[in-house]
Motif scaffolding. Sequence first.
Motif, short mmCIF file in Angstrom:
data_model
loop_
_atom_site.label_atom_id
_atom_site.label_comp_id
_atom_site.label_asym_id
_atom_site.label_seq_id
_atom_site.Cartn_x
_atom_site.Cartn_y
_atom_site.Cartn_z
N THR A 49 0.97 -1.61 0.16
CA THR A 49 0.12 -0.18 0.30
C THR A 49 1.24 1.60 0.48
O THR A 49 1.74 1.07 0.59
CB THR A 49 -1.08 -0.23 1.56
N GLY A 50 -0.12 2.55 -0.19
CA GLY A 50 0.75 3.45 -0.03
C GLY A 50 -0.05 4.86 -0.58
O GLY A 50 -0.98 4.86 -0.67
N TRP A 51 0.80 5.77 -0.61
CA TRP A 51 0.05 6.98 -0.87
C TRP A 51 1.05 8.08 -2.41
O TRP A 51 2.31 7.91 -2.76
CB TRP A 51 -0.19 8.14 0.20
N VAL A 52 0.02 7.82 -2.97
CA VAL A 52 0.57 9.38 -4.45
C VAL A 52 -0.03 10.66 -5.11
O VAL A 52 -1.07 10.83 -4.58
CB VAL A 52 0.76 8.43 -5.78
N GLU A 53 1.22 11.52 -4.32
CA GLU A 53 0.56 12.87 -5.42
C GLU A 53 0.68 13.31 -6.41
O GLU A 53 2.01 12.72 -6.51
CB GLU A 53 1.51 13.94 -4.10
N LEU A 54 -0.40 13.59 -7.28
CA LEU A 54 0.23 13.75 -8.89
C LEU A 54 0.31 15.02 -9.20
O LEU A 54 0.40 16.30 -8.40
CB LEU A 54 -0.69 13.18 -9.84
N LYS A 55 1.51 15.21 -9.74
CA LYS A 55 1.85 17.39 -10.33
C LYS A 55 2.02 16.88 -11.41
O LYS A 55 3.19 15.41 -12.56
CB LYS A 55 3.13 17.61 -9.43
N ALA A 56 2.13 18.24 -12.30
CA ALA A 56 2.20 17.92 -13.69
C ALA A 56 2.72 19.52 -14.45
O ALA A 56 1.96 20.36 -13.96
CB ALA A 56 1.15 17.53 -14.70
N GLU A 57 3.61 19.21 -15.26
CA GLU A 57 4.18 20.19 -16.05
C GLU A 57 4.40 20.43 -16.69
O GLU A 57 4.74 19.17 -17.62
CB GLU A 57 5.48 20.87 -15.15
N PRO A 58 3.90 21.33 -18.39
CA PRO A 58 4.42 21.13 -19.11
C PRO A 58 6.21 20.42 -19.70
O PRO A 58 6.55 21.03 -18.64
CB PRO A 58 3.85 22.94 -19.54
N PRO A 59 6.40 20.47 -21.27
CA PRO A 59 7.50 19.43 -21.92
C PRO A 59 8.78 21.33 -21.31
O PRO A 59 7.82 21.91 -20.65
CB PRO A 59 7.42 19.37 -22.48
N GLY A 60 10.25 21.43 -20.79
CA GLY A 60 10.30 22.17 -20.70
C GLY A 60 12.12 20.92 -19.56
O GLY A 60 12.07 20.02 -19.32
N LYS A 61 13.42 22.32 -19.91
CA LYS A 61 14.58 21.93 -18.95
C LYS A 61 13.76 21.80 -17.28
O LYS A 61 15.29 21.59 -17.18
CB LYS A 61 15.19 22.57 -19.86
N SER A 62 13.11 22.23 -17.24
CA SER A 62 12.89 22.85 -15.19
C SER A 62 11.32 22.48 -15.33
O SER A 62 10.21 22.74 -16.21
CB SER A 62 13.70 23.84 -14.53
N ALA A 63 11.70 22.65 -14.42
CA ALA A 63 9.93 22.43 -13.57
C ALA A 63 9.87 23.16 -12.22
O ALA A 63 10.54 23.35 -11.74
CB ALA A 63 9.27 21.37 -13.50
#
Length: 161
Positions: A49-63
């Motif tokens: 079992t576990g927990w997951v936090e989702l985060k998304a950013e557009p393509p790039g060299k950094s975020a």
Amino acid sequence: MLTKLESILRRQLSHRMHGRWLLTWHEDKEITPGVPDLSYVMLGPGHETGWVELKAEPPGKSAKFKIESSQHQWMTPHVHRIPIHFLLAVGDEWFFVCACHHVRLTERITVEELTNIAVAKFPGDRVAENSFLFSNATKRITDGLQGIQRHQACHIDQGVP
């Protein structure tokens, strides 16, 4: 509230992991502020079992990922006791990152740095092939001494005593 990119990530993850786990989405800021986006139980002999936090950013060299103060407050006392990870998407590349890096992730981070702190990096369409990461994360956390050493190493990385 989910961003458009996080909504897409959520749909892709649900579709690609179908049949590999049982999951529950947690999206109630009033009752459960700071709780990661989903909790899971892997299907199979170990029932990890576990927990997951989702985060998304557009393509790039950094975020730069937006992590709410309530998320920091929730993760800080729990991260060394239970498996909590971020599943971060930067374009089509996905990163499975221990939540012990939650403070670091609030600053701009290069894809190279993200690769260095990630447990794994893979194309988003390969998440099902990498589902063993979720099971392995639980096994490491619950393996006593290894979990303690991991916790200490994360806090050393974060500058926390």
